[in-house]
Design a protein around this motif. Structure first.
Motif, short mmCIF file in Angstrom:
data_model
loop_
_atom_site.label_atom_id
_atom_site.label_comp_id
_atom_site.label_asym_id
_atom_site.label_seq_id
_atom_site.Cartn_x
_atom_site.Cartn_y
_atom_site.Cartn_z
N CYS A 5 43.35 40.99 38.09
CA CYS A 5 42.34 41.89 38.63
C CYS A 5 41.81 41.47 39.99
CB CYS A 5 41.20 42.03 37.64
SG CYS A 5 40.50 40.47 37.16
N PRO A 65 45.01 59.59 33.08
CA PRO A 65 43.94 58.57 33.07
C PRO A 65 44.36 57.31 33.85
CG PRO A 65 44.31 59.44 30.87
CD PRO A 65 45.39 60.01 31.73
N LEU A 66 43.42 56.73 34.56
CA LEU A 66 43.70 55.52 35.33
C LEU A 66 44.17 54.40 34.41
CD1 LEU A 66 43.60 54.09 38.08
CD2 LEU A 66 41.23 53.47 37.58
N SER A 67 43.62 54.37 33.20
CA SER A 67 44.03 53.31 32.26
C SER A 67 45.53 53.40 31.97
CB SER A 67 43.23 53.41 30.96
OG SER A 67 43.38 54.68 30.37
N TYR A 70 47.52 52.21 35.19
CA TYR A 70 47.52 50.75 35.31
C TYR A 70 48.38 50.11 34.22
CZ TYR A 70 45.84 45.96 35.72
OH TYR A 70 45.77 44.60 35.86
N SER A 71 48.35 50.71 33.05
CA SER A 71 49.14 50.22 31.94
C SER A 71 50.63 50.24 32.29
CB SER A 71 48.86 51.12 30.72
OG SER A 71 49.37 50.54 29.56
N THR A 74 51.46 47.64 35.09
CA THR A 74 51.51 46.23 34.66
C THR A 74 52.58 45.98 33.60
OG1 THR A 74 49.70 46.61 33.10
CG2 THR A 74 49.13 45.70 35.26
N PHE B 165 39.90 57.75 27.25
CA PHE B 165 40.93 56.90 27.85
C PHE B 165 40.35 55.67 28.54
CE2 PHE B 165 42.68 61.18 27.64
CZ PHE B 165 43.93 60.96 27.07
N ALA B 166 39.33 55.08 27.95
CA ALA B 166 38.74 53.89 28.57
C ALA B 166 39.62 52.66 28.35
CB ALA B 166 37.35 53.64 28.00
N LEU B 167 40.43 52.66 27.29
CA LEU B 167 41.19 51.47 26.93
C LEU B 167 42.69 51.76 26.92
CD1 LEU B 167 39.02 50.45 23.85
CD2 LEU B 167 39.01 49.32 26.08
N ALA B 168 43.46 50.80 27.37
CA ALA B 168 44.92 50.91 27.32
C ALA B 168 45.51 49.51 27.34
CB ALA B 168 45.43 51.74 28.49
N PRO B 169 46.78 49.36 26.97
CA PRO B 169 47.38 48.04 27.08
C PRO B 169 47.53 47.67 28.56
CG PRO B 169 48.78 49.57 25.83
CD PRO B 169 47.72 50.37 26.48
N ASN B 170 47.02 46.54 28.93
CA ASN B 170 47.21 46.00 30.28
C ASN B 170 48.18 44.84 30.18
OD1 ASN B 170 45.20 47.75 31.04
ND2 ASN B 170 43.77 46.18 31.72
N GLY B 171 49.05 44.70 31.17
CA GLY B 171 49.96 43.57 31.18
C GLY B 171 51.05 43.72 30.14
N ALA B 181 41.28 49.65 32.51
CA ALA B 181 42.24 49.47 33.60
C ALA B 181 41.79 48.31 34.49
CB ALA B 181 42.35 50.75 34.43
N PHE B 182 42.74 47.57 35.01
CA PHE B 182 42.50 46.43 35.91
C PHE B 182 41.74 45.31 35.21
CE2 PHE B 182 43.33 50.05 38.54
CZ PHE B 182 44.16 49.55 39.52
N PHE B 183 41.86 45.24 33.88
CA PHE B 183 41.12 44.24 33.09
C PHE B 183 39.63 44.28 33.44
CE2 PHE B 183 45.40 42.37 32.84
CZ PHE B 183 45.47 42.04 31.49
N ASP B 184 39.18 45.44 33.84
CA ASP B 184 37.81 45.56 34.31
C ASP B 184 36.82 45.44 33.15
OD1 ASP B 184 36.04 45.94 36.40
OD2 ASP B 184 37.12 47.70 37.14
N ASN B 188 32.30 49.04 34.00
CA ASN B 188 32.81 49.54 35.27
C ASN B 188 33.74 50.73 35.12
OD1 ASN B 188 31.46 47.78 36.92
ND2 ASN B 188 33.08 46.24 36.87
N TYR B 574 36.30 57.18 37.86
CA TYR B 574 37.15 56.03 38.14
C TYR B 574 36.39 54.73 38.30
CZ TYR B 574 40.58 59.62 38.41
OH TYR B 574 41.38 60.67 38.09
#
Lengths: 166, 576
Positions: A5, A65-67, A70-71, A74, B165-171, B181-184, B188, B574
């Motif tokens: 991040c 969605p931005l999530s 980004y998903s 990454t 859609f606040a949560l999703a797999p990151n990395g 998103a962005f491990f925020d 935020n 966003y």
């Protein structure tokens, strides 16, 4: 901890011209199912990497969605959240190269350039990235700098190779 | 119907084609353990805890995603199956902190329960552990990613049910984490703070921000006059926290327990709900009569408010300006009640018991200080109150029921039904009908707006005006109505929206588990409460009438505007 991040918080230096081109890319794919990866791919070709601002623009433009954006960014090693150096070093860590000492090559590169895999030197000259198999298993360990392949590499040769690129 | 016959653990079972092995087993009374599975919401077959042997198949099959076939022979309890399940659990545990004793979900954790069921006594694969920072950035929800098992249930409910859609797999791989998103930080991103993610989390990776210590401290402070308000939905759910079956009404027991805990006054949010109806009902009438913005949309659900602020800011003028009952109560406790009882408002500590995590966010909104103080000082979810009652050793089921205190504890059935989807609409119609027509409403039951259908519609004849209303619960359903409003295709005068599926009885602060069967039982309890009340129309509440006479003047009057109405903030989708 391993997080990406901090790096992508940076303010992207995207020129007006590039923003317009990005919007054109988005417009070209908008409404097509499965457009996201293609748009991200072209966006990265345009900007060199995928800064947060560009991902937000893509999310907004494609109404995704931005999530999720980004998903996807990454998940695929192809996409980068950081600016790339002028010269891209890919170190193969596929099975064959790995058993033939890819680790030692990578270590030498990291020591010489003072960065770790995934990073770019502060002068913007080099980026190092680890890749999985370039299809040259018989020639391992293999690295690629831009379009040049260096095969059966020994760590000692690394400094002299790097000198060729400025 | 096209039926398929198969054998499960030697039993012949007949089920419709397309049924999964898991569902077929359930029908046959065979219990297959699951972990990532969440009926209708997260059916992904990723955790492999539900694997079974299918004769002829090369490998074990995840029963939650494998459809039954004619003549299939399934075994759910063989050495290979047990070994596979144990291995899966050990692998999950190898990257899970062993903090069960100090975990908020101790005793109510699906992973803990499975480890116990499969007799995991040691974990063979102890290796590197992923470490991520705890996210305590919001006033409502705490994320502890180290306890996350990547089942994706939170993400599924957030995206499929709530469309946030606040949560999703990151990395990816070992570095992957379900996160904004962005491990925020959660603060935020566009998160409604609804807490539905907490309700579905199998472990302690998601929980409410705990306010119990603040409340215990206030109760122990002799200078503080601690008053508590109980939300409509809580009386139908807190029982579950204390071992009673879903749908048990504990109203009087709850009052007694709260008094036993040391609260100086036990008041009722239902009273403020009645007051909300007076203000909101008159606001609706005024908008209809004077060409105000229609449809008017309810504003008592703070998760819904945060959602519209992020995702439909252009529709904010449709929102009623009424504060939620929680905040109306707080503002009056520190003005009207303080004055009436001769207590300095600075010494009054207002605690809410809410079905909701977003209420914690709402109480901290900067505009919620119209009394000159924070209108509400601490918000406890049903779960937190359950913990306090258990800690104090109170047997909620056995305690002798008591009555709420005067004056802010008096309420009607209309206030009580705020706890279920459609309830605010029904309560408003009961009052608006009588105010507009001047006639008595003999049948107060508006069945069309009740129940678990996602979007409900009704119309009511009000002295020649056909008033059209709609009700949605769950933010995904809310979106359907909002998109119609945006296109100018919503023919309604009044819309009720509740953030959580089922309304507040399904709120993110409610007992775990919460599922549709449990929601239905809680809703039954709410309407039972309503039927049992002497008064069932908000405008008949004698204390509300007295409040207008003594203090507020009239609905929508100057003082009401000052204390009981609010404004909203357009927020980004966003970056917050």
């Amino acid at each position: 901890m391993r997080m990406a991040c901090e790096e992508c918080r940076c303010s992207a230096e995207i020129t007006q011209d590039k923003w317009e081109k990005l919007d054109e890319i988005i417009a070209k794919y908008k409404g097509r199912p499965g457009a996201l990866i293609q748009v991200l791919h072209e966006a990265q070709e345009l900007i060199g990497y995928l800064p947060r601002e560009a991902q937000v623009r893509v999310a907004e433009g494609l109404d995704i969605p931005l999530s999720e954006v980004y998903s996807v960014v990454t998940f695929y090693a192809l996409f980068s959240l950081k600016p790339k150096g002028r010269h891209q070093i890919n170190v193969c860590k596929g099975t064959a190269c790995y058993v033939r000492g890819a680790d030692r090559i990578l270590e030498k590169l990291e020591d010489t350039l003072g960065i770790t895999e995934g990073d770019t030197t502060s002068d913007g000259r080099f980026s190092i990235e680890v890749v999985r198999c370039m299809g040259a298993c018989g020639l391992g360990p293999v690295i690629r700098v831009d379009d040049d392949i260096y095969a059966r590499l020994k760590p000692d040769r690394v400094p002299e190779i790097l000198k060729k690129y400025d | 119907m096209d039926l398929v016959t198969l054998t499960i653990d030697g039993q012949r079972v007949q089920v419709p084609r397309g049924t999964t092995i898991l569902e077929a087993a359930e029908a046959a009374g065979v219990d297959i353990p699951t972990l990532c599975y969440l009926k209708d919401i997260n059916v992904v077959g990723s955790c492999r805890v539900c694997v079974v042997e299918v004769e002829g198949a090369k490998s074990l099959q995840a029963s939650c995603v494998t459809p039954v076939g004619e003549g299939m022979v399934v075994r759910t309890n063989t050495p290979a199956v047990r070994e596979a399940r144990r291995t899966v659990l050990e692998l999950i545990l190898s990257n899970h902190p062993f903090e069960c004793l100090t975990c908020v979900r101790n005793g109510n954790c699906e992973l803990q329960a499975l480890a116990n069921r499969f007799g995991i006594r040691d974990v063979e694969y102890m290796g590197e552990r992923a470490t991520f920072p705890r996210d305590e950035s919001t006033p409502a929800i705490v994320r502890d990613p180290n306890k996350c098992i990547l089942c994706r249930r939170c993400m599924s409910v957030c995206s499929k049910v709530q469309t946030v859609f606040a949560l999703a797999p990151n990395g990816r791989g070992f570095d992957s984490m379900i996160a904004p998103a962005f491990f925020d930080d959660l603060s935020n991103v566009a998160c409604a703070q609804c807490g539905q993610c907490i309700l579905v989390c199998p472990t302690g990776a998601l929980s409410e921000r705990d306010h119990t210590q603040e409340v215990w401290a206030a109760l122990a402070d002799p200078r503080k006059h601690v008053v508590v308000q109980t939300a409509p939905a809580v009386r139908a759910t807190v029982g579950e926290e204390c071992g009673l079956p879903a749908g048990t009404l504990v109203t009087g027991n709850l009052v007694a327990a709260l008094r036993r805990l040391g609260f100086d006054r036990v008041f009722d949010t239902d009273f403020a709900a009645d007051l909300t109806i007076m203000e909101e009902g008159h606001e609706l009438i005024e908008r209809i009569e004077h060409g105000g913005r229609l449809p008017m949309i309810t504003s008592c659900s703070p998760g819904w408010i945060k959602f519209i602020e992020h995702f439909y800011p252009e529709l904010l003028p449709h929102l009623s300006t009424c504060k939620s009952p929680q905040q109306m109560f707080g503002a009056l406790a520190k003005t009207y009640y303080a004055e009436k009882s001769g207590i300095d408002p600075r010494d009054i500590f207002v605690v809410s018991v809410m079905p909701c995590t977003a209420k914690k966010f709402e109480a901290k909104r900067p505009e919620m200080t119209s009394s000159g103080y924070p209108d509400v000082d601490a918000v406890l979810t049903s779960r937190e109150l359950g913990r306090m009652i258990r800690e104090a050793g109170i047997d909620l089921g056995a305690i002798e029921p008591e009555d709420y205190d005067l004056p802010l504890g008096i309420s009607t059935g209309a206030g009580a039904i705020f706890g279920a989807t459609g309830g605010v609409m029904e309560a408003a119609l009961r009052t608006v009908y009588e105010v507009v027509t001047g006639k008595e409403l003999t049948n107060v039951d508006f069945e069309d707006v009740r129940g678990l259908a996602g979007v409900k519609e009704a119309s009511v004849d009000l002295a020649g005006l056909n008033v059209r209303v709609a009700v949605a619960h769950g933010l995904g359903n809310a979106r359907k109505l909002l998109d119609k409003v945006k296109k100018g295709e919503a023919p309604y005068h009044f819309i009720e929206i509740m953030c959580c599926p089922g309304g507040c009885i399904g709120g993110g602060g409610q007992p775990i588990p919460t599922n549709d069967e449990i929601r239905a039982r809680r809703i039954d309890a709410i309407y039972r409460e309503d039927r049992g009340m002497k008064l069932r129309k908000s405008h008949e509440n004698p204390v509300v009438q007295e409040l207008y006479r003594e203090f507020l003047g009239k609905p929508l009057g100057h003082k009401s505007h000052e204390l009981l109405h609010t404004r909203y903030t357009a927020r980004s989708r966003y970056v917050v």
